[in-house]
Design an enzyme around this catalytic site. Structure first.
Site: not given
Ligand code: NOJ
Length: 757
Positions: A291
């Site tokens: 993430d």
């Molecule tokens: C953080 C989020 O937790 C995740 O779900 C997302 O896909 C990514 N950022 C990218 O935007």
């Protein structure tokens, strides 16, 4: 020989990329040989490059990147980037892809990822809402449409489905998942993967999907965002992991790991999750993207000394791609040269990335998802019609005293009141892709277009939500004092035959970084509701929300309550379809609604404890001030018609491990109109080597019945439905007695028992 052919394919892509040469077709089965041949050509730096993901800096979805645009461009040209996120439009993706294809040594195409969560341009209900439809065809279709609209903008990879089980309404991201149940979430996971990916990842009408967040994120302690997760092995395997296993089995291309610490180890650093379970036991062949910044955040967790140490830990644990963390690009090459990381680990991670790219057909044609014509071929009006259909199926009727709904033709004056009544933005929800701000059909618009000329519709906002559109993770500030709109609202309510009140949450009250300790009607909404109710009791409350709300007063007093979530582009039309009886509601809650926020986390599939409540000692395993059960339980939802369940019949009282038994029940539509009912099957393992939940959803079927019609619904119970992660750490069933429960929600059910031999 094979190696040489692939070598040529990469050095002379102009000759081969668009050719029909079978050797480079992604659909031929020798992907592994192709991957090997590419890997053999790559330098260590190039392999690490495949593990780096950059953000297209014009749409940040996390803390700002340190990498300047110029520097990014240089890295792309050198082939030191594996994928990008948030690069949108055919022009932009073509431009980025060209930097790689026209300058880098090996010309390994990029993947373009984006959070396409509940639609790209046409916005569908937020995932929690859509799950309330219990309609897996709908879940698949909305993903398919989202994929079509994504590829039309050059996006070929979505960070969806989010399949974190969550039992806590305080957690803002409960909106992005499918609620509290592993079985239902697993079904949605499979439907979504199918919808996004189709049967063939290289089809330019499909996109790669991501199962996220692996794992445990939905169990953030006290529902506080990014918080530590304390779950034992039993809970992890029996509750959290099943949807991920289902997604892996369905062939999801990628996984995303998660921000949270899981019992002392951040998920990004968890070898147990990523290597032992995902890539080991489950034999997952795709890659794991971190993430945003989670590899670098191992330092903040106090799990790594510095970024380089974080890179070492994460690659060893099985995190393959670093999303905007800059830990891999700065650390991995040195770590290999210093002998701290085995190059084989880099090869393995790069192999996984290349494998997905081959399967997507990117080596065949790096621009296959950046085709300007695709967009003009799309029928966006049809997508809107389908969004309306899915939205109306997602609505849950929570209460309908004296059949106030559907609205009768005798009603000639309707007052539509509330801060969300004419809100064209909130129904679009958070994680809205490229859904335009203020583009939803508002409830007021929906009502106006549904009524005939002889019906007068008035409107009063009554109060402001006081929230407004906020940027990423700015704390919520709610206007709690301004009641200047009350007078007009009360006047219009008094003057109407029926009042429709639109209350709840704005678009950005749920989603990432949106946890709350209060889940009641925020601001002065509750006061407004009570003031309006005082002057007109013919009141329909329509709720807009991405989480279960605390609505005990309404449940007690308001005659009709419609749960309308954040339904997307066609929200107002879909709600009007239900309010005026164009559609007979069929949705069922995928999550328990509490009586009070203090019950959270609240879920139906609890364990018994040694002292379950009995009629005398009511506070045993409960509370002294509020009942322990849900206000509206999991699986609950009413219809405009009524259904009667017959006796539950099992085909046998005994079953062998390799056998099966059936559970049948008759269902009759005892009302006056046609309707649909989601018949639900729950099981309980009465005694086992670990304690087991008092009931677990194990099947469901949507049945449509004409008035007076009866149908027999039959579920087949096989051994796999009885399996769980037991005391011996095995996924297996154990002989003994099982309880079978069938009904229209998780509380009102008919019960029988059988024995597994
Ligand atoms: C953080 C989020 O937790 C995740 O779900 C997302 O896909 C990514 N950022 C990218 O935007």
């Amino acid at each position: 020989m094979i190696k040489r052919l692939f070598f040529l394919a990469f050095l002379f892509p102009a000759l081969t990329a668009f050719s029909q040469d079978a050797q480079i077709k992604s659909s031929v089965p020798n992907v592994e040989a192709k991957v090997d041949s590419v890997l053999a050509l790559m330098t260590l730096e190039e392999k690490v490059g495949q593990l780096v993901q950059y953000n297209g800096s014009w749409d940040l979805t996390g803390p700002a990147s340190e990498v300047g645009n110029k520097e990014k461009e240089e890295k792309l040209k050198k082939g030191l980037v594996g994928s990008m996120l948030n690069v949108l439009s055919v022009d932009a993706t073509t431009k980025a892809q060209k930097l790689v294809m026209e300058n880098s040594r090996l010309k390994i195409p990029l993947m373009f990822g984006y959070d396409v969560i509940h639609g790209y341009k046409t916005i569908f209900p937020v995932p929690l809402g859509e799950t309330a439809s219990w309609d897996m065809e709908a879940a698949e279709r909305s993903a398919q449409i989202a994929a079509l609209e994504s590829v039309a903008e050059g996006v070929n990879w979505t960070f969806s489905p989010m399949i974190d089980i969550s039992r806590d309404a305080r957690w803002g991201r409960i909106m992005e998942g499918s609620g509290e149940d592993p079985f239902l979430t697993s079904k949605v996971a499979v439907a979504k993967v199918r919808g996004y990916q189709g049967d063939d990842l290289s089809d330019p009408k499909t996109i790669a999907a991501t199962a996220k967040h692996f794992a445990g994120y939905g169990f953030a302690e006290a529902g506080r965002e990014y918080n530590t997760v304390h779950v034992g092995e039993n809970e992890l395997h029996n509750t959290i992991l099943p949807p991920f296993k289902a997604a892996a089995d369905a062939g999801v291309a990628t996984f995303m790991n998660s921000f949270n610490d899981l019992d002392g180890t951040p998920a990004t650093a968890s070898e147990m999750l990523q290597r032992e379970i995902l890539k080991g036991k489950w034999d997952f062949q795709g890659f794991v993207v971190s993430d945003w910044g989670t590899i670098a955040e191992l330092v903040t967790h106090g799990f790594a000394r510095d970024k380089k140490h974080a890179a070492e830990i994460a690659i060893k644990a099985g995190s393959d791609m670093d999303m905007e963390g800059r830990a891999y690009e700065t650390g991995l090459v040195e770590l290999v040269k210093e002998g701290k990381v085995d190059e084989a680990l880099i090869d393995e991670a790069a192999r996984r990335v290349l494998r997905v790219k081959f399967k997507m057909g990117l080596f065949e044609d790096p621009y296959r998802y950046s085709n300007a014509n695709t967009k003009t071929e799309l029928d966006y009006d049809k997508h809107l019609r389908e969004a309306r259909d899915i939205a109306k199926k997602s609505i849950v009727l929570l209460k309908n005293e004296n059949e106030l709904l559907p609205i009768k033709s005798s009603v000639k004056k309707i007052a539509v009141i509330g801060p969300l009544a004419d809100d064209k933005d909130s129904p679009i929800g958070n994680w809205r892709g490229q859904g335009e701000a203020n583009s939803a059909v508002s409830l007021l618009e929906g009502v106006k277009s549904a009524v005939g000329k002889d019906v007068k519709v008035t409107y009063a906002k009554g109060a402001d939500l006081g929230i407004g559109r906020r940027s990423f993770m700015i704390p919520l500030k709610i206007n709690t004092t301004d009641k200047s709109g009350f007078e007009e609202a009360i006047k219009k309510a008094k003057d109407a035959d029926l009042v429709i009140m639109a209350l709840g949450e704005d678009a950005f009250q749920t989603g990432e970084g949106r946890s709350q300790v209060n889940i009641d009607l925020a601001g002065v909404q509750q006061e407004l509701l009570e003031a309006v109710y005082k002057v007109n009791k013919n009141l329909v409350l329509v709720l807009f929300n991405g989480r279960p709300l605390e609505i005990s007063w309404s449940a007690e007093n308001v005659p009709a309550i419609v749960e309308a979530w954040l339904l997307g582009s066609e929200s107002g039309n879909a709600i009007a379809d239900v309010l005026f009886g164009e559609y007979n509601p069929s949705g069922k809650l995928p999550v328990s609604f509490p009586r009070a926020v203090g019950q959270e986390p609240l879920y139906y599939n609890t364990k018994n404890t040694g002292r379950p409540t009995n009629p005398v000692e009511v506070t045993y395993s409960g509370y002294g001030d509020v009942e322990k059960d849900a206000l509206y339980p999991f699986g609950f939802g009413l219809s405009y018609t009524s259904f009667e369940y017959g006796d539950l019949e099992l085909s046998s009282e005994e079953m062998d491990e390799n056998g099966e038994i059936t559970a049948s029940i008759s269902l009759t539509n005892t009302g006056k109109i046609a309707g649909k009912e989601v018949v639900q099957l729950y099981l309980r393992d009465m005694v086992a080597s670990t304690t087991r939940p008092i009931k677990e959803l194990k099947g469901f079927e949507m049945v449509e019945l004409q008035p007076g019609e009866t149908k027999e619904v039959t579920f087949t119970i096989t051994n796999d439905l009885l399996e769980f992660y037991n005391a011996e750490k095995k996924w297996t069933s154990e002989p003994g007695e099982f309880s079978v429960m069938v009904g229209g929600n998780s509380v009102d059910m008919k019960t029988e028992t059988f024995r597994l031999n």
